[in-house]
Design a protein around this motif. Structure first.
Motif, PDB file in Angstrom:
ATOM      1  N   ILE A   1       0.856  -1.193   0.000  1.00 27.67           N
ATOM      2  CA  ILE A   1       0.000   0.000   0.000  1.00 27.67           C
ATOM      3  C   ILE A   1       0.895   1.248   0.000  1.00 27.67           C
ATOM      4  CG2 ILE A   1      -1.666   1.335   1.370  1.00 27.67           C
ATOM      5  CD1 ILE A   1      -2.785  -1.442   2.328  1.00 27.67           C
TER       6      ILE A   1
ATOM      7  N   PHE B   1       2.200   1.898  -3.552  1.00 25.03           N
ATOM      8  CA  PHE B   1       1.255   2.290  -4.608  1.00 25.03           C
ATOM      9  C   PHE B   1       0.464   3.559  -4.285  1.00 25.03           C
ATOM     10  CE2 PHE B   1       1.576  -2.315  -5.801  1.00 25.03           C
ATOM     11  CZ  PHE B   1       1.974  -2.117  -7.114  1.00 25.03           C
ATOM     12  N   GLN B   2       0.385   3.937  -2.982  1.00 26.23           N
ATOM     13  CA  GLN B   2      -0.658   4.915  -2.644  1.00 26.23           C
ATOM     14  C   GLN B   2      -0.455   6.324  -3.199  1.00 26.23           C
ATOM     15  OE1 GLN B   2      -1.189   4.917   1.589  1.00 26.23           O
ATOM     16  NE2 GLN B   2       0.864   5.660   2.021  1.00 26.23           N
ATOM     17  N   ASP B   3       0.779   6.738  -3.422  1.00 26.78           N
ATOM     18  CA  ASP B   3       0.935   8.114  -3.922  1.00 26.78           C
ATOM     19  C   ASP B   3       1.368   8.143  -5.392  1.00 26.78           C
ATOM     20  OD1 ASP B   3       3.365   7.044  -3.584  1.00 26.78           O
ATOM     21  OD2 ASP B   3       4.282   8.753  -2.534  1.00 26.78           O
TER      22      ASP B   3
ATOM     23  N   LEU C   1      -5.215  -1.202 -10.397  1.00 27.54           N
ATOM     24  CA  LEU C   1      -4.111  -2.098 -10.041  1.00 27.54           C
ATOM     25  C   LEU C   1      -4.430  -3.491 -10.574  1.00 27.54           C
ATOM     26  CD1 LEU C   1      -1.521  -2.767  -8.305  1.00 27.54           C
ATOM     27  CD2 LEU C   1      -3.076  -3.217  -6.403  1.00 27.54           C
TER      28      LEU C   1
ATOM     29  N   LEU D   1      -5.666  -3.836  -0.066  1.00 31.44           N
ATOM     30  CA  LEU D   1      -5.129  -2.964  -1.122  1.00 31.44           C
ATOM     31  C   LEU D   1      -6.255  -2.160  -1.778  1.00 31.44           C
ATOM     32  CD1 LEU D   1      -2.640  -5.502  -2.677  1.00 31.44           C
ATOM     33  CD2 LEU D   1      -2.024  -3.154  -2.112  1.00 31.44           C
TER      34      LEU D   1
ATOM     35  N   LEU E   1      -6.440   1.852  -1.513  1.00 37.09           N
ATOM     36  CA  LEU E   1      -6.139   2.606  -2.734  1.00 37.09           C
ATOM     37  C   LEU E   1      -7.397   3.203  -3.373  1.00 37.09           C
ATOM     38  CD1 LEU E   1      -3.520   0.144  -4.292  1.00 37.09           C
ATOM     39  CD2 LEU E   1      -3.048   2.213  -2.973  1.00 37.09           C
TER      40      LEU E   1
END
Ligand code: ADP
Ligand code: ZN
Length: 292
Positions: A43, A46-48, A54, A91, A95
């Motif tokens: 997480i 990928f989060q920013d 995904l 996830l 996200l």
């Protein structure tokens, strides 16, 4: 548009950011430990990244049925820390984007069908021969699931007469994975596959087992192309041996244009070992499309 791609493996998680055309812009690898430790790291990566979806190609068995209450859970995996744990839910929640999921081998198959050597074909199989053996199946223009998903690495095969000990699969002993995976080669010959390059008998047995499995897949699934990937298939001398044995075992029973051009029928993976992660990009794109 940016899409996240996650190849969730038993030892490492390969995370990447890519574009619709399959270009990978950046990639990192995170060790797979426990879900409690690993998922927050995923997480965090990928989060920013401003991704719109995904795609995940996962080790299995994994629940890929979107209608199921345990969609996205790892099932009875030998990887005990992940057994019956939710890979996807955390996830997706963190996200807030569409998440597509399939098996790692179906992901690789999709990568080759979308961006690689199987572009435009209706029926293709992708087989990885590495630490384990897995089979991804694209039939009639879609990835095959069924009651779970194919587990074609575990089909039973007759033992070669010069293979006294047989296979090492803890479930079936003499299945394709038990006979032909990297660890099976190492158990049989006492050395890593890569150190056995100069021993023809190693590759004779290996190609015998792989060819038998391919004949079974050809007879059942009628693929237009067969792609072989994974660490063991870096031994390129296997290809001509496998092609010859497949023809010998089919014994003239099927005569198609494809079988008349074996060099283009049984082929190595074409995307420089990026077929898995590129397939995940496409899984993400498909999830985005389905959410609209
Ligand atoms: P994994 O299946 O774990 O994702 P790989 O596809 O790289 O990873 O497979 C690892 C297995 O492949 C190991 O058993 C290793 O011995 C074998 N292997 C890796 N590289 C080679 C090579 N060049 N030649 C033969 N065997 C190899
Ligand atoms: Zn097995």
């Amino acid at each position: 548009m940016l899409i996240g791609a996650l190849e969730a493996g038993g030892t490492k998680m390969v995370c990447a950011i890519g574009k619709e055309d399959g270009t990978i812009l950046e990639q990192i690898s995170i060790p797979t430990t426990t879900p409690e430790e690993t998922i927050p790291k995923l997480i965090g990566y990928f989060q920013d990244k401003e991704i719109e979806a995904l795609g995940i190609g996962a080790f299995g068995p994994v629940d890929v049925n979107t209608e199921s209450g345990t969609f996205g859970y790892i099932l009875d995996s030998p990887k005990l820390a992940w057994r019956h744990k939710d890979l996807v839910g955390g996830l997706k929640k963190a996200l807030g984007i569409p998440v597509g999921l399939d098996t790692d081998v179906n992901g690789s198959c999709l990568g080759e069908v979308t961006y690689g050597c199987a572009k435009g074909l209706d029926s293709v199989i992708y087989i990885t021969i590495g630490t384990g053996v897995g089979v991804g199946v694209w039939v009639n223009g879609g990835l095959l699931h069924g009651m779970l998903h194919p587990e074609g690495g575990h089909i039973f095969l007759p033992r070669h007469l010069e293979d006294p000990d047989g296979g090492i699969c803890p479930y079936h002993r003499n299945c394709l994975e038990g006979f032909a995976s990297g660890p099976a080669i190492e158990a049989r010959w006492g050395k890593k596959a890569v150190e056995l390059v100069d021993m023809p008998e190693v590759w004779e047995l290996e190609s015998y087992y792989i060819a038998q499995a391919l004949v079974d897949y050809i007879l059942v699934l009628s693929p237009q192309k067969i792609i072989l990937g994974g660490g063991v298939m870096h031994q390129e001398q296997l290809f001509p041996m496998i092609r010859a044995k497949v023809l010998e075992m089919l014994n003239g029973y099927i005569n198609t244009e494809e079988l008349g051009d074996m060099d283009n029928y049984i082929v190595p993976a074409s995307l420089k070992d990026n077929q898995g992660i590129m397939g995940c990009i496409k899984l993400g794109l498909n999830a985005l499309e389905a959410s609209r």
